[in-house]
Design a protein around this motif. Structure first.
Motif, PDB file in Angstrom:
ATOM      1  N   UNK A  64     -30.258  35.809  56.666  1.00 53.28           N
ATOM      2  CA  UNK A  64     -30.137  35.969  58.117  1.00 53.28           C
ATOM      3  C   UNK A  64     -29.813  34.461  58.560  1.00 53.28           C
ATOM      4  N   UNK A  65     -28.918  34.583  59.646  1.00 54.18           N
ATOM      5  CA  UNK A  65     -28.437  33.380  60.103  1.00 54.18           C
ATOM      6  C   UNK A  65     -29.493  32.211  60.574  1.00 54.18           C
ATOM      7  N   UNK A  66     -30.607  32.767  61.276  1.00 49.02           N
ATOM      8  CA  UNK A  66     -31.630  32.061  61.724  1.00 49.02           C
ATOM      9  C   UNK A  66     -32.282  31.467  60.401  1.00 49.02           C
ATOM     10  N   UNK A  67     -32.503  32.184  59.630  1.00 48.83           N
ATOM     11  CA  UNK A  67     -33.436  31.610  58.463  1.00 48.83           C
ATOM     12  C   UNK A  67     -32.626  30.827  57.618  1.00 48.83           C
ATOM     13  N   UNK A  68     -31.437  31.186  57.370  1.00 48.20           N
ATOM     14  CA  UNK A  68     -30.521  30.120  56.572  1.00 48.20           C
ATOM     15  C   UNK A  68     -30.262  28.686  57.286  1.00 48.20           C
ATOM     16  N   UNK A  69     -30.418  28.734  58.461  1.00 46.09           N
ATOM     17  CA  UNK A  69     -30.588  27.257  59.243  1.00 46.09           C
ATOM     18  C   UNK A  69     -31.781  26.505  58.963  1.00 46.09           C
ATOM     19  N   UNK A  70     -32.873  27.040  58.458  1.00 44.24           N
ATOM     20  CA  UNK A  70     -33.980  26.456  58.315  1.00 44.24           C
ATOM     21  C   UNK A  70     -34.200  26.140  56.739  1.00 44.24           C
ATOM     22  N   UNK A  71     -33.015  26.280  55.971  1.00 41.27           N
ATOM     23  CA  UNK A  71     -33.095  25.921  54.662  1.00 41.27           C
ATOM     24  C   UNK A  71     -31.909  24.949  54.208  1.00 41.27           C
ATOM     25  N   UNK A  72     -32.167  24.017  53.540  1.00 41.81           N
ATOM     26  CA  UNK A  72     -30.963  23.251  52.780  1.00 41.81           C
ATOM     27  C   UNK A  72     -30.317  24.126  51.813  1.00 41.81           C
ATOM     28  N   UNK A  73     -29.104  23.688  51.420  1.00 36.63           N
ATOM     29  CA  UNK A  73     -28.372  24.419  50.469  1.00 36.63           C
ATOM     30  C   UNK A  73     -29.080  24.835  49.093  1.00 36.63           C
ATOM     31  N   UNK A  74     -29.985  24.040  48.763  1.00 32.64           N
ATOM     32  CA  UNK A  74     -30.582  24.088  47.397  1.00 32.64           C
ATOM     33  C   UNK A  74     -31.369  25.218  47.510  1.00 32.64           C
ATOM     34  N   UNK A  75     -32.085  25.511  48.668  1.00 31.06           N
ATOM     35  CA  UNK A  75     -33.177  26.565  48.696  1.00 31.06           C
ATOM     36  C   UNK A  75     -32.225  27.895  49.161  1.00 31.06           C
ATOM     37  N   UNK A  76     -31.267  27.844  49.740  1.00 28.28           N
ATOM     38  CA  UNK A  76     -30.150  28.994  50.006  1.00 28.28           C
ATOM     39  C   UNK A  76     -29.773  29.561  48.666  1.00 28.28           C
ATOM     40  N   UNK A  77     -29.477  28.548  47.664  1.00 29.23           N
ATOM     41  CA  UNK A  77     -28.902  29.271  46.549  1.00 29.23           C
ATOM     42  C   UNK A  77     -30.092  29.716  45.517  1.00 29.23           C
ATOM     43  N   UNK A  78     -31.219  29.195  45.762  1.00 28.65           N
ATOM     44  CA  UNK A  78     -32.500  29.813  45.134  1.00 28.65           C
ATOM     45  C   UNK A  78     -32.731  31.248  45.583  1.00 28.65           C
ATOM     46  N   UNK A  79     -32.627  31.292  46.847  1.00 28.91           N
ATOM     47  CA  UNK A  79     -33.095  32.679  47.413  1.00 28.91           C
ATOM     48  C   UNK A  79     -31.679  33.712  46.747  1.00 28.91           C
TER      49      UNK A  79
END
Length: 416
Positions: A64-79
């Protein structure tokens, strides 16, 4: 106490040569290089102008765009990698006992880009501390497993291991022991990193750690080659679902391999350089074999740390020759960093996935970009140079070493 058996039932990969585990595998066996000019920022004044970035990746295709904005890229990649692994394992999240599902993750640096950007924004202002309210939770290294557990409701052990480039191998070993000792039925483990940033590239350049082969980035990562001049920075994530064997069998899970052991050691030598005689590396491989109850002659394949640095590659191969003796020449040795670059805290996870898939498919990925013999390397060693080799891999080892002398080694076996 009898230790429980642990198996791998799911895999997820987000890498510079493929954005899923299947794409990653195809990239590996085809000898694909992930290195290319950096697109994230202007590299004009940087010594190194290339890296192994992810290709065609957009976090909002998965989050989700809103959730993605709350994450650094390293955390996005983990998800993204964890979600692929969970789906691959076909875990029924409505039936699994979530109190006994853990998330143990590795990250060497964490939210470096978030830290960099917030400090630069502050420095460019009038001195008023206007920081993003998500600055700290985006930056901290433990937020990746936290986000995974929050999304899926996993309430078992949840933390991040930090041991530089050995981080995700450390996480996997902790996850193995959590299940072996009966604390968990399932653990989501692996690692992620997103250090292709101004601060990351600038810092590694200042250490003279990176290749500066700007005229030919796709050939710059060349482990074991006589002309190697440093590593190529990569980014991404790897995720594995580890599961207690009887738990996996009871639900009819697909089993990739058995996770039979791991080992840890320290060089106790230097902040960044390996011990020239590979003493810590010898210790970690011995510890791993002992932990697994296997002999050196049982090992068919080793994915080395093999970063493409002048000192590190030689020290590791000397250590392999010391531990494996005459059997060393019978082992398919490789370095997949020749293709993916060095994913730092995520390296152990994606390289473990590589050896597991080599076991599954009966083929060992190559060490690409080799053109020049290094007279300091034993010519009898099979370094799987430039082309994948078919091999019935029954036992496979993966080595991962980090700045500070942190050494970790994991061992997988075809399931009986």
């Amino acid at each position: 106490m009898e230790l429980k058996r642990v198996v791998v039932t799911g895999l997820g990969a987000l890498t510079p040569i493929g954005n899923t585990k299947d794409e990653f595998w195809e990239g590996l066996i085809s000898g694909k290089s992930g290195a290319a000019p950096i697109t994230y920022y202007d590299t004009e004044k940087f010594k190194t102008k290339f890296a192994c970035e992810l290709k065609n990746f957009n976090a909002t295709d998965f989050l989700d765009r809103k959730e993605a904005r709350k994450m650094d890229r390293f955390a996005q990649y983990a998800m993204v990698a964890a979600d692929e692994a969970i789906a691959d394992a076909k875990l029924n999240l409505d039936e699994v006992n979530k109190l006994r599902v853990g998330v143990i993750w590795g990250a060497g640096i964490g939210g470096l880009e978030t830290f960099q950007d917030e400090v630069l924004n502050f420095a460019s202002g009038d001195g008023t501390p206007r920081f993003n309210p998500f600055f700290i939770p985006k930056m901290i290294a433990d937020i990746a497993p936290a986000n995974i557990s929050i999304k899926h409701g996993f309430m078992g052990p949840n933390y991040t291991t930090v041991s530089a480039c050995a981080s995700s191998a450390n996480a996997m070993f902790d996850a193995l022991n959590s299940i072996r000792l009966g604390h968990c039925d399932v653990v989501v483990t692996g690692g992620s990193e997103a250090a292709v940033t101004i601060a990351g590239m600038g810092g590694f350049n200042a250490m003279h750690a990176l290749s500066t082969r700007n005229e030919s980035p796709e050939t710059a990562s060349r482990p074991f080659d006589g002309t190697r001049d440093g590593f190529v920075l990569g980014e991404g994530a790897g995720a594995l679902i580890l599961e207690e064997y009887e738990h996996a069998k009871a639900r009819g899970a697909n089993i990739y391999a058995e996770f039979v052991g791991g080992g840890l050691s320290s060089d106790a030598y230097h902040m960044t350089a390996p011990h020239p005689d590979g003493i810590g590396v010898i210790a970690v491989m011995k510890n791993c074999l002992d932990n697994a109850g296997l002999k050196p002659e049982d090992v068919d394949h080793i994915n080395t740390h093999g970063t493409s640095t002048p000192l590190g590659d030689v020290a590791e191969l000397k250590a392999i020759s010391e531990i494996f003796g005459s059997h060393a020449k019978n082992i398919n040795i490789n370095s997949t960093k020749s293709m993916t670059g060095h994913l730092l805290g995520a390296a152990g996870a994606i390289e473990a996935i590589s050896v597991i898939l080599a076991m599954k498919h009966g083929i060992v990925p190559p060490t690409i970009n080799h053109t020049t013999v290094d007279e300091n390397i034993d010519p009898e060693l099979n370094l799987t140079l430039n082309k994948a080799q078919k091999r019935d891999v029954k036992v496979a080892m993966s080595n991962t070493f980090g700045f500070g002398g942190h050494n970790a080694c994991v061992l997988f076996k075809k399931i009986d």
